[in-house]
Design a protein around this motif. Sequence first.
Motif, PDB file in Angstrom:
ATOM      1  N   HIS A  22     -35.408 -72.276 -12.336  1.00  0.00           N
ATOM      2  CA  HIS A  22     -34.789 -71.472 -11.281  1.00  0.00           C
ATOM      3  C   HIS A  22     -33.382 -71.965 -10.927  1.00  0.00           C
ATOM      4  O   HIS A  22     -32.655 -71.296 -10.207  1.00  0.00           O
ATOM      5  CB  HIS A  22     -35.655 -71.476 -10.022  1.00  0.00           C
ATOM      6  CG  HIS A  22     -37.025 -70.943 -10.254  1.00  0.00           C
ATOM      7  ND1 HIS A  22     -37.282 -69.610 -10.467  1.00  0.00           N
ATOM      8  CD2 HIS A  22     -38.216 -71.572 -10.352  1.00  0.00           C
ATOM      9  CE1 HIS A  22     -38.574 -69.439 -10.665  1.00  0.00           C
ATOM     10  NE2 HIS A  22     -39.158 -70.618 -10.607  1.00  0.00           N
ATOM     11  N   ASN A  23     -33.019 -73.143 -11.410  1.00  0.00           N
ATOM     12  CA  ASN A  23     -31.724 -73.733 -11.094  1.00  0.00           C
ATOM     13  C   ASN A  23     -30.625 -73.120 -11.956  1.00  0.00           C
ATOM     14  O   ASN A  23     -30.822 -72.892 -13.154  1.00  0.00           O
ATOM     15  CB  ASN A  23     -31.789 -75.247 -11.286  1.00  0.00           C
ATOM     16  CG  ASN A  23     -30.607 -75.960 -10.678  1.00  0.00           C
ATOM     17  OD1 ASN A  23     -29.866 -76.601 -11.390  1.00  0.00           O
ATOM     18  ND2 ASN A  23     -30.429 -75.853  -9.379  1.00  0.00           N
ATOM     19  N   CYS A  75     -36.828 -78.025  -4.378  1.00  0.00           N
ATOM     20  CA  CYS A  75     -36.436 -76.667  -3.997  1.00  0.00           C
ATOM     21  C   CYS A  75     -35.173 -76.609  -3.139  1.00  0.00           C
ATOM     22  O   CYS A  75     -34.317 -75.756  -3.351  1.00  0.00           O
ATOM     23  CB  CYS A  75     -37.586 -75.959  -3.287  1.00  0.00           C
ATOM     24  SG  CYS A  75     -39.046 -75.775  -4.347  1.00  0.00           S
ATOM     25  N   LYS A 133     -31.723 -74.723  -4.647  1.00  0.00           N
ATOM     26  CA  LYS A 133     -31.060 -73.560  -4.055  1.00  0.00           C
ATOM     27  C   LYS A 133     -29.569 -73.794  -3.825  1.00  0.00           C
ATOM     28  O   LYS A 133     -28.790 -72.856  -3.797  1.00  0.00           O
ATOM     29  CB  LYS A 133     -31.708 -73.219  -2.710  1.00  0.00           C
ATOM     30  CG  LYS A 133     -33.091 -72.651  -2.833  1.00  0.00           C
ATOM     31  CD  LYS A 133     -33.676 -72.383  -1.459  1.00  0.00           C
ATOM     32  CE  LYS A 133     -35.131 -71.949  -1.576  1.00  0.00           C
ATOM     33  NZ  LYS A 133     -35.742 -71.760  -0.257  1.00  0.00           N
ATOM     34  N   GLN A 134     -29.167 -75.062  -3.663  1.00  0.00           N
ATOM     35  CA  GLN A 134     -27.800 -75.366  -3.260  1.00  0.00           C
ATOM     36  C   GLN A 134     -26.860 -75.732  -4.398  1.00  0.00           C
ATOM     37  O   GLN A 134     -25.684 -75.394  -4.355  1.00  0.00           O
ATOM     38  CB  GLN A 134     -27.813 -76.507  -2.243  1.00  0.00           C
ATOM     39  CG  GLN A 134     -28.503 -76.139  -0.964  1.00  0.00           C
ATOM     40  CD  GLN A 134     -28.607 -77.313   0.003  1.00  0.00           C
ATOM     41  OE1 GLN A 134     -28.170 -78.414  -0.296  1.00  0.00           O
ATOM     42  NE2 GLN A 134     -29.188 -77.066   1.153  1.00  0.00           N
TER      43      GLN A 134
END
Length: 72
Positions: free
Chosen positions: A8-9, A37, A41-42
């Motif tokens: 997801h990164n 997580c 996201k960042q």
Amino acid sequence: MKIRLCEHNQGAEKLAKRLNEQFAGLNIKIKKCAKQCKTCKQEPFAVVDKQVVKAADSNVLLDQVRELIERQ
């Protein structure tokens, strides 16, 4: 050396491909979740031998991971 990336990164697949091209034989896996997580996201990150390595963008992350590999 184990390197784990989260699918997801941002840029995980690109980073894995570039590392495989430069350093054959590394244990690199893209996991469904790297359990980071908030970081995921960042900013781009990788888990290198249980140490979280973060960077502003994927090019800087590649340089940081490359440096850790070369130290070994």
